[in-house]
Scaffold this active site. Sequence first.
Site, PDB file in Angstrom:
ATOM      1  N   ASN A 206       0.844  -1.198   0.000  1.00 12.26           N
ATOM      2  CA  ASN A 206       0.000   0.000   0.000  1.00 12.26           C
ATOM      3  C   ASN A 206       0.877   1.245   0.000  1.00 12.26           C
ATOM      4  OD1 ASN A 206       0.551   0.821   2.838  1.00 12.26           O
ATOM      5  ND2 ASN A 206      -0.384  -1.177   3.235  1.00 12.26           N
ATOM      6  N   ASP A 275      -4.006  -5.997   4.765  1.00 12.65           N
ATOM      7  CA  ASP A 275      -5.095  -6.854   5.261  1.00 12.65           C
ATOM      8  C   ASP A 275      -5.161  -8.176   4.490  1.00 12.65           C
ATOM      9  OD1 ASP A 275      -6.096  -5.128   7.229  1.00 12.65           O
ATOM     10  OD2 ASP A 275      -7.075  -3.918   5.688  1.00 12.65           O
ATOM     11  N   LYS A 285      10.265 -16.711  -9.909  1.00 12.90           N
ATOM     12  CA  LYS A 285       9.446 -15.735 -10.631  1.00 12.90           C
ATOM     13  C   LYS A 285       8.428 -16.458 -11.530  1.00 12.90           C
ATOM     14  CE  LYS A 285       9.602 -11.913 -13.824  1.00 12.90           C
ATOM     15  NZ  LYS A 285      10.322 -11.283 -14.918  1.00 12.90           N
TER      16      LYS A 285
HETATM   17  N1  CTP Z   1      -3.876  -3.411  11.842  1.00 10.77           N
HETATM   18  C1  CTP Z   1      -3.358  -4.553  12.438  1.00 10.77           C
HETATM   19  N2  CTP Z   1      -3.287  -5.723  11.735  1.00 10.77           N
HETATM   20  C2  CTP Z   1      -3.740  -5.779  10.467  1.00 10.77           C
HETATM   21  C3  CTP Z   1      -4.314  -4.633   9.861  1.00 10.77           C
HETATM   22  C4  CTP Z   1      -4.355  -3.463  10.583  1.00 10.77           C
HETATM   23  O1  CTP Z   1      -2.954  -4.495  13.602  1.00 10.77           O
HETATM   24  N3  CTP Z   1      -3.652  -6.931   9.809  1.00 10.77           N
HETATM   25  C5  CTP Z   1      -3.902  -2.172  12.626  1.00 10.77           C
HETATM   26  C6  CTP Z   1      -3.256  -0.991  11.950  1.00 10.77           C
HETATM   27  O2  CTP Z   1      -1.883  -0.908  12.255  1.00 10.77           O
HETATM   28  C7  CTP Z   1      -4.033   0.176  12.509  1.00 10.77           C
HETATM   29  C8  CTP Z   1      -5.411  -0.404  12.771  1.00 10.77           C
HETATM   30  O3  CTP Z   1      -5.255  -1.811  12.795  1.00 10.77           O
HETATM   31  O4  CTP Z   1      -3.495   0.627  13.724  1.00 10.77           O
HETATM   32  C9  CTP Z   1      -6.460  -0.055  11.757  1.00 10.77           C
HETATM   33  O5  CTP Z   1      -6.002  -0.295  10.467  1.00 10.77           O
HETATM   34  P1  CTP Z   1      -6.897   0.024   9.180  1.00 10.77           P
HETATM   35  O6  CTP Z   1      -6.182  -0.452   7.962  1.00 10.77           O
HETATM   36  O7  CTP Z   1      -7.361   1.441   9.225  1.00 10.77           O
HETATM   37  O8  CTP Z   1      -8.175  -0.828   9.465  1.00 10.77           O
HETATM   38  P2  CTP Z   1      -8.486  -2.327   9.348  1.00 10.77           P
HETATM   39  O9  CTP Z   1      -8.591  -2.914  10.713  1.00 10.77           O
HETATM   40  O10 CTP Z   1      -7.537  -2.983   8.429  1.00 10.77           O
HETATM   41  O11 CTP Z   1      -9.973  -2.284   8.735  1.00 10.77           O
HETATM   42  P3  CTP Z   1     -10.480  -1.808   7.275  1.00 10.77           P
HETATM   43  O12 CTP Z   1      -9.421  -2.205   6.301  1.00 10.77           O
HETATM   44  O13 CTP Z   1     -11.732  -2.567   7.121  1.00 10.77           O
HETATM   45  O14 CTP Z   1     -10.711  -0.331   7.337  1.00 10.77           O
END
Ligand code: CTP
Length: 399
Positions: A206, A275, A285
């Site tokens: 990202n 995520d 590769k």
């Molecule tokens: N986070 C985490 N582990 C993950 C994804 C996110 O601990 N696998 C943490 C991030 O570091 C951040 C918080 O959760 O502090 C929220 O991350 P965000 O990307 O805004 O939200 P998500 O929980 O991933 O939800 P969504 O993608 O549905 O908005």
Amino acid sequence: MKKIVLGVTSSISIYKACEILRRFQDNGIQVQVIMTRNATRLISPQLFSALSGCKTLVDLFGEDDGDRIAHVSLAEEASLLVVAPATANIIAKFASGVADDFLSTFYTSVRCRVLIAPAMNEAMYLHPQTQANIRKLRGLGVEFVLPEKGYLACKEEGWGRLATPNEIIERGMELLRKSESLRRKRIVVTAGPTREPLDPVRFLSNRSSGKMGYELAAEALRRGGEVVLISGPTALIPPAKATVINVQTAAEMAREVYKNLPGTDVLVMAAAVSDFRFESAAPQKIKKSNAPAKVGIVRTEDILTGVRRKKRKKGLVVVGFAAETEDVRRNALAKLREKELELIVANDVSSRETGFESDFNQVLLIDKRGVVTDTGRLTKREISRLIMDKIEDLLERKN
Ligand code: CTP
């Protein structure tokens, strides 16, 4: 005994620097003076040497003590740099990074906080260039005790008179207290994106640059904390004195966070953890000619959720971030509750002016009790300070 450096430049209000020096000493602070060459034309450096009990530094060359480089070794010892009075010239030099004498070179060598008390005539103070320089330095985290309106040396009333020694001492002492407000606290900060490989050359990631997390780590260090920075791949130079652990994937980051949890007082999850990951990563590769028509993706582990089940120090403060593109406040509040956080830092990442990759940000700080603070648009360094202030409040309340 704490040591501060007092920078003295050639404003007519230079005589007040003697009182400022004395008043810091009354507070049990050791003061080392650095003067600019022009300042020595107004007051002899010997006066400051006599008052401070150590030789006033003026020249960059000829000040070496043994094999140590004076401005570098002093920079390591100083808990605060106060420049009072500060001319338009020294402010301009600091703002542009010019390092052509002891004081300006010293400024570029310090990691401690910097407090500037400008003093000059009104036209110089209100000049857009001076104002722009002050704004720029503020964005870089420099603190100011701004001048007041009053009778000036040029025999006119106006803005530009040095703030009172009282105000300067009070702000200075407050900054000194802040320079150790996280002493004996262990802070784990995660930063940057993670990379989830498809094969040795391709990955899912990202747009996180890591800037916010790195600023938070640096701010915690400036407050005397012990900092572990768990970082995904970024192009940034980590702050000196942080223990840096580099990771690539969400799984690696999760492992390092859990491993470092025991003994930790604050966990700040500023990382944009991916995520999703590919269902499987090919060891070689993948060739176009035999690429699969579709690749599967699966969810990664949510680290913040995992933290709740791990062994952790009583009173641990857990801070999460919320990257949102719509309905920021509501979505962030839901995340705060769901992940059982003490604080969530919510930002709208749809704007190019703030958020990902930018040096600026505008966030909402939402705590467990539902108190919401809108920071307004500030540099990430300024925001890191507001977040750390809030974390300190939470630490105090929990312990
Ligand atoms: N986070 C985490 N582990 C993950 C994804 C996110 O601990 N696998 C943490 C991030 O570091 C951040 C918080 O959760 O502090 C929220 O991350 P965000 O990307 O805004 O939200 P998500 O929980 O991933 O939800 P969504 O993608 O549905 O908005």
